[in-house]
Design an enzyme around this catalytic site. Structure first.
Site, PDB file in Angstrom:
ATOM      1  N   HIS A  72     -37.134 -53.151 -22.296  1.00  0.00           N
ATOM      2  CA  HIS A  72     -37.946 -53.592 -24.115  1.00  0.00           C
ATOM      3  C   HIS A  72     -38.092 -52.287 -24.728  1.00  0.00           C
ATOM      4  O   HIS A  72     -38.352 -51.340 -24.364  1.00  0.00           O
ATOM      5  CB  HIS A  72     -39.799 -53.731 -23.349  1.00  0.00           C
ATOM      6  CG  HIS A  72     -39.447 -55.130 -22.707  1.00  0.00           C
ATOM      7  ND1 HIS A  72     -40.676 -55.977 -22.566  1.00  0.00           N
ATOM      8  CD2 HIS A  72     -38.569 -55.974 -21.635  1.00  0.00           C
ATOM      9  CE1 HIS A  72     -40.039 -57.357 -22.417  1.00  0.00           C
ATOM     10  NE2 HIS A  72     -39.041 -56.851 -21.767  1.00  0.00           N
ATOM     11  N   TYR A 203     -50.187 -57.058 -26.097  1.00  0.00           N
ATOM     12  CA  TYR A 203     -51.518 -56.684 -25.578  1.00  0.00           C
ATOM     13  C   TYR A 203     -52.770 -56.793 -26.517  1.00  0.00           C
ATOM     14  O   TYR A 203     -52.523 -56.886 -27.536  1.00  0.00           O
ATOM     15  CB  TYR A 203     -51.878 -54.741 -25.064  1.00  0.00           C
ATOM     16  CG  TYR A 203     -50.880 -54.297 -24.291  1.00  0.00           C
ATOM     17  CD1 TYR A 203     -49.780 -54.721 -24.415  1.00  0.00           C
ATOM     18  CD2 TYR A 203     -51.392 -53.867 -23.221  1.00  0.00           C
ATOM     19  CE1 TYR A 203     -48.960 -53.771 -23.355  1.00  0.00           C
ATOM     20  CE2 TYR A 203     -51.150 -53.437 -22.008  1.00  0.00           C
ATOM     21  CZ  TYR A 203     -50.044 -53.076 -22.834  1.00  0.00           C
ATOM     22  OH  TYR A 203     -49.075 -53.049 -20.852  1.00  0.00           O
ATOM     23  N   PRO A 294     -55.012 -49.914 -15.296  1.00  0.00           N
ATOM     24  CA  PRO A 294     -53.769 -50.811 -15.251  1.00  0.00           C
ATOM     25  C   PRO A 294     -53.196 -50.892 -16.472  1.00  0.00           C
ATOM     26  O   PRO A 294     -52.021 -50.727 -17.415  1.00  0.00           O
ATOM     27  CB  PRO A 294     -53.766 -51.860 -14.609  1.00  0.00           C
ATOM     28  CG  PRO A 294     -55.165 -52.639 -14.430  1.00  0.00           C
ATOM     29  CD  PRO A 294     -55.741 -51.146 -14.655  1.00  0.00           C
ATOM     30  N   LYS A 298     -49.644 -47.547 -15.796  1.00  0.00           N
ATOM     31  CA  LYS A 298     -48.921 -46.087 -15.289  1.00  0.00           C
ATOM     32  C   LYS A 298     -48.809 -45.568 -14.324  1.00  0.00           C
ATOM     33  O   LYS A 298     -47.635 -44.008 -13.622  1.00  0.00           O
ATOM     34  CB  LYS A 298     -50.424 -44.783 -16.145  1.00  0.00           C
ATOM     35  CG  LYS A 298     -49.563 -44.375 -18.003  1.00  0.00           C
ATOM     36  CD  LYS A 298     -48.444 -43.076 -17.862  1.00  0.00           C
ATOM     37  CE  LYS A 298     -47.791 -44.254 -19.784  1.00  0.00           C
ATOM     38  NZ  LYS A 298     -46.780 -44.790 -19.096  1.00  0.00           N
ATOM     39  N   TYR A 385     -46.234 -44.215 -23.452  1.00  0.00           N
ATOM     40  CA  TYR A 385     -46.127 -45.968 -22.710  1.00  0.00           C
ATOM     41  C   TYR A 385     -45.101 -45.277 -22.923  1.00  0.00           C
ATOM     42  O   TYR A 385     -44.493 -45.858 -21.167  1.00  0.00           O
ATOM     43  CB  TYR A 385     -46.169 -46.591 -23.632  1.00  0.00           C
ATOM     44  CG  TYR A 385     -45.861 -48.131 -23.519  1.00  0.00           C
ATOM     45  CD1 TYR A 385     -47.751 -48.837 -23.247  1.00  0.00           C
ATOM     46  CD2 TYR A 385     -45.279 -48.404 -23.086  1.00  0.00           C
ATOM     47  CE1 TYR A 385     -48.208 -49.820 -22.468  1.00  0.00           C
ATOM     48  CE2 TYR A 385     -45.156 -49.277 -22.394  1.00  0.00           C
ATOM     49  CZ  TYR A 385     -46.389 -50.188 -22.401  1.00  0.00           C
ATOM     50  OH  TYR A 385     -46.283 -51.259 -21.280  1.00  0.00           O
TER      51      TYR A 385
HETATM   52  P1  RFL Z   1     -49.945 -47.653  -2.685  1.00  0.00           P
HETATM   53  O1  RFL Z   1     -49.208 -48.694  -2.782  1.00  0.00           O
HETATM   54  O2  RFL Z   1     -51.173 -48.471  -2.613  1.00  0.00           O
HETATM   55  O3  RFL Z   1     -49.399 -47.586  -1.247  1.00  0.00           O
HETATM   56  C1  RFL Z   1     -50.043 -46.917  -0.017  1.00  0.00           C
HETATM   57  C2  RFL Z   1     -49.433 -47.361   1.222  1.00  0.00           C
HETATM   58  O4  RFL Z   1     -50.300 -47.275   2.410  1.00  0.00           O
HETATM   59  C3  RFL Z   1     -50.721 -47.565   3.079  1.00  0.00           C
HETATM   60  N1  RFL Z   1     -51.467 -46.865   4.084  1.00  0.00           N
HETATM   61  C4  RFL Z   1     -51.320 -46.142   5.047  1.00  0.00           C
HETATM   62  N2  RFL Z   1     -50.575 -46.605   5.734  1.00  0.00           N
HETATM   63  C5  RFL Z   1     -50.359 -45.430   7.089  1.00  0.00           C
HETATM   64  N3  RFL Z   1     -52.179 -45.358   7.876  1.00  0.00           N
HETATM   65  C6  RFL Z   1     -52.970 -45.017   6.555  1.00  0.00           C
HETATM   66  N4  RFL Z   1     -54.175 -45.068   6.821  1.00  0.00           N
HETATM   67  C7  RFL Z   1     -52.649 -45.822   5.664  1.00  0.00           C
HETATM   68  N5  RFL Z   1     -53.535 -46.104   4.194  1.00  0.00           N
HETATM   69  C8  RFL Z   1     -53.502 -46.539   3.712  1.00  0.00           C
HETATM   70  C9  RFL Z   1     -51.112 -49.738   2.223  1.00  0.00           C
HETATM   71  O5  RFL Z   1     -51.018 -50.498   2.635  1.00  0.00           O
HETATM   72  C10 RFL Z   1     -49.839 -48.828   1.359  1.00  0.00           C
HETATM   73  O6  RFL Z   1     -49.157 -49.769   1.549  1.00  0.00           O
HETATM   74  O7  RFL Z   1     -50.167 -46.032  -3.431  1.00  0.00           O
HETATM   75  P2  RFL Z   1     -48.830 -45.733  -4.011  1.00  0.00           P
HETATM   76  O8  RFL Z   1     -47.234 -45.642  -3.237  1.00  0.00           O
HETATM   77  O9  RFL Z   1     -49.271 -43.731  -4.466  1.00  0.00           O
HETATM   78  O10 RFL Z   1     -48.434 -46.038  -4.969  1.00  0.00           O
HETATM   79  C11 RFL Z   1     -48.766 -46.243  -6.412  1.00  0.00           C
HETATM   80  C12 RFL Z   1     -49.014 -47.897  -6.975  1.00  0.00           C
HETATM   81  O11 RFL Z   1     -48.782 -48.766  -6.529  1.00  0.00           O
HETATM   82  C13 RFL Z   1     -49.932 -48.090  -7.856  1.00  0.00           C
HETATM   83  O12 RFL Z   1     -50.172 -46.744  -8.872  1.00  0.00           O
HETATM   84  C14 RFL Z   1     -50.203 -49.313  -8.695  1.00  0.00           C
HETATM   85  O13 RFL Z   1     -49.544 -50.794  -8.768  1.00  0.00           O
HETATM   86  C15 RFL Z   1     -51.647 -49.040  -9.541  1.00  0.00           C
HETATM   87  N6  RFL Z   1     -52.038 -50.963  -9.903  1.00  0.00           N
HETATM   88  C16 RFL Z   1     -51.256 -51.123 -11.232  1.00  0.00           C
HETATM   89  N7  RFL Z   1     -50.178 -50.714 -11.985  1.00  0.00           N
HETATM   90  C17 RFL Z   1     -50.305 -50.725 -13.405  1.00  0.00           C
HETATM   91  O14 RFL Z   1     -49.152 -49.806 -13.864  1.00  0.00           O
HETATM   92  N8  RFL Z   1     -50.607 -52.443 -13.198  1.00  0.00           N
HETATM   93  C18 RFL Z   1     -50.843 -53.422 -12.414  1.00  0.00           C
HETATM   94  O15 RFL Z   1     -50.581 -54.028 -13.150  1.00  0.00           O
HETATM   95  C19 RFL Z   1     -51.106 -52.559 -11.616  1.00  0.00           C
HETATM   96  N9  RFL Z   1     -51.985 -53.433 -10.489  1.00  0.00           N
HETATM   97  C20 RFL Z   1     -52.396 -51.593  -9.008  1.00  0.00           C
HETATM   98  C21 RFL Z   1     -52.589 -53.036  -8.927  1.00  0.00           C
HETATM   99  C22 RFL Z   1     -53.312 -50.794  -8.286  1.00  0.00           C
HETATM  100  C23 RFL Z   1     -54.250 -51.375  -7.402  1.00  0.00           C
HETATM  101  N10 RFL Z   1     -54.054 -51.164  -6.234  1.00  0.00           N
HETATM  102  C24 RFL Z   1     -54.206 -50.352  -5.245  1.00  0.00           C
HETATM  103  C25 RFL Z   1     -55.609 -51.817  -5.455  1.00  0.00           C
HETATM  104  C26 RFL Z   1     -53.506 -53.822  -8.863  1.00  0.00           C
HETATM  105  C27 RFL Z   1     -53.867 -53.619  -7.407  1.00  0.00           C
HETATM  106  C28 RFL Z   1     -54.811 -54.974  -6.440  1.00  0.00           C
HETATM  107  C1  PHB Z   2     -47.392 -56.038 -15.248  1.00  0.00           C
HETATM  108  O1  PHB Z   2     -46.226 -56.230 -15.878  1.00  0.00           O
HETATM  109  O2  PHB Z   2     -48.260 -56.373 -14.058  1.00  0.00           O
HETATM  110  C2  PHB Z   2     -48.471 -54.819 -16.042  1.00  0.00           C
HETATM  111  C3  PHB Z   2     -48.290 -54.810 -17.256  1.00  0.00           C
HETATM  112  C4  PHB Z   2     -48.542 -54.011 -18.282  1.00  0.00           C
HETATM  113  C5  PHB Z   2     -49.443 -53.259 -17.860  1.00  0.00           C
HETATM  114  C6  PHB Z   2     -49.740 -53.746 -16.492  1.00  0.00           C
HETATM  115  C7  PHB Z   2     -49.640 -53.978 -16.416  1.00  0.00           C
HETATM  116  O3  PHB Z   2     -49.831 -52.048 -18.363  1.00  0.00           O
END
Ligand code: RFL
Ligand code: PHB
Length: 395
Positions: A72, A203, A294, A298, A385
């Protein structure tokens, strides 16, 4: 048991670290509390910065990303009944790639198991513990899926276990500083079986609240609605979700296509940074150390950027040179704070704050008009971004 690096958590940070270490000939043991299916299905982020794509490509992980990722060149900002385009390609020469976190995780798991065999990742563990962190032989303990207890002596441990993990709190409380802000709203995320109604992400700032139109593939849409911080998902039937999305995205001559809802959930919004990201031989990476709302897309990118700095630092540490390991926390935190500011800025510019006065609403509109009409302001948004240049990442 013995390994060089013990890794807690098979999210994007832990999985990529284990792969980057393997490329350097370094052994690791990776433990994860969830099942493989759960890790691969968890709906989260969707946008990869330019630097993240290059990092995955350089690590030999981009075969499917290069085929299925959607490049994109910008985003739309919608407010006051208008939709305006921010052209990243023109402003920065850079782009982003829409490729879901679920797919990044699937690719990483497949690659680790192919290279390291079934023992490369231990899914379904319980009672993870990290101890002796202030010695040069820290220990990782866990109970495997069959109920056997293991103790692994390591040279270093990486805490990649997310916000709710155990590693951050294994650091002495008096040596950690945490800074946190909760936002007075949440996101209701919807995965819908319908082709996206837009070529690039929208957005939308609306008096009813923020809305985001993203996508997962040419046939699957990902949509978000700002809802109350304590909202109950039970209050949101599919027809109410679609009615609210239709209202917030409405634009003459444009239609939002509707389809079956495949998944819906509510995510809290917070900014959180815990520093330093290292204690002795324990190094935190990704959500274990920092969370951003989110709106700036980032979170996933920061997790990948942390481990790109950590892998060479651990490699050097294992040869007795502590220079990069000593710089690890400061190097990462510089990028983390830039992303924390950008995510806060996007969030507060685009959401409706409950109880806000007329002044705040007008200031948001003034900022949105400025960022979509001034080339300097638009370039600032675009370079944040699409991501900081790799040089600022310490690589
Ligand atoms: P993760 O992906 O949370 O992975 C951590 C892993 O550790 C495991 N774990 C354990 N394993 C062993 N022993 C333990 N005691 C443990 N405790 C936990 C967990 O099961 C998991 O598999 O962290 P990581 O790798 O740092 O990655 C970061 C990203 O996942 C995160 O920053 C993003 O996904 C944030 N985020 C979003 N970011 C966006 O840019 N756009 C989004 O739409 C978006 N939606 C989200 C999200 C994060 C969420 N969280 C953390 C609740 C939606 C949710 C629900
Ligand atoms: C997503 O595709 O899940 C998404 C994209 C942009 C954002 C947050 C989430 O800022």
């Amino acid at each position: 048991m013995r390994t060089q690096v013990g890794i807690v958590g098979a999210g994007p940070a832990g999985l990529l670290l284990s792969h980057l270490l393997a490329l350097r000939g370094i052994d690791s043991v990776l433990v994860e509390i969830r099942s493989r299916d759960y890790c691969e299905a968890r709906q989260r982020a969707g946008v990869l910065e330019d630097g993240s794509v290059r990092l995955l490509r350089e690590a030999g992980l981009a075969q499917r990303l290069d085929r299925q990722g959607l490049e994109h060149g910008g985003i739309y900002l919608q407010f006051g009944g208008e939709r305006r385009h921010i052209d990243f390609r023109d402003l920065t020469g850079r782009t982003v790639t829409v490729y879901a976190q679920t797919e990044v995780v699937k690719d990483l798991i497949a690659r680790r198991l192919a290279d390291g065999g079934p023992e490369a990742i231990h899914f379904g563990v319980t009672d993870t513990q990290v101890v002796s962190l202030d010695t040069d032989q820290p220990v990782l303990r866990y109970t495997d899926a069959d109920g056997s207890r293991h103790e692994v002596t390591c040279d270093a441990i990486a805490g990649c276990d997310g916000f709710h993990g155990i590693c951050r709190s294994a650091m002495p409380r008096e040596l950690r500083t945490t800074v946190e802000r909760e936002y007075p709203y949440a996101w209701l995320g919807v995965l819908a079986d319908v082709p996206p109604s837009t070529d690039e992400l929208i957005y939308a700032h609306h008096r009813n609240g923020f809305a985001l139109h993203s996508l997962r593939s040419p046939t699957i849409s990902r949509l978000y609605l700002q809802v109350a911080a304590d909202e109950d998902i039970g209050n949101w039937r599919d027809d109410r979700i679609w009615a609210e999305l239709q209202e917030r995205f409405a634009l003459p001559g444009w239609t939002l296509r509707q389809g079956p809802v495949l998944d819906k959930s509510i995510t809290a919004m917070r900014s959180f940074v815990s520093a330093p990201m290292r204690y002795g031989r324990l190094f935190l990476a990704g959500d274990a150390a920092h969370i951003v709302p989110p709106t700036g897309a980032k979170g996933l990118n920061l997790a990948l950027a942390d481990v790109a700095v950590l892998a060479p630092a651990l490699d050097q540490l294992l040869t007795g040179n502590t220079e990069l390991a000593d710089a690890y926390s400061a190097t990462c935190l510089e990028r983390v704070w830039r992303a924390t500011h950008f995510s806060w800025w996007m969030t507060t510019m685009l959401h409706s704050t409950p109880g806000a006065d007329g002044m705040e609403a007008e200031l948001q509109l003034a900022q949105l008009r400025y960022v979509t009409t001034s080339r300097a302001a638009a370039t600032s948004l675009a370079e944040n971004y699409t991501g900081l240049p790799l040089a600022a990442q310490g690589r």
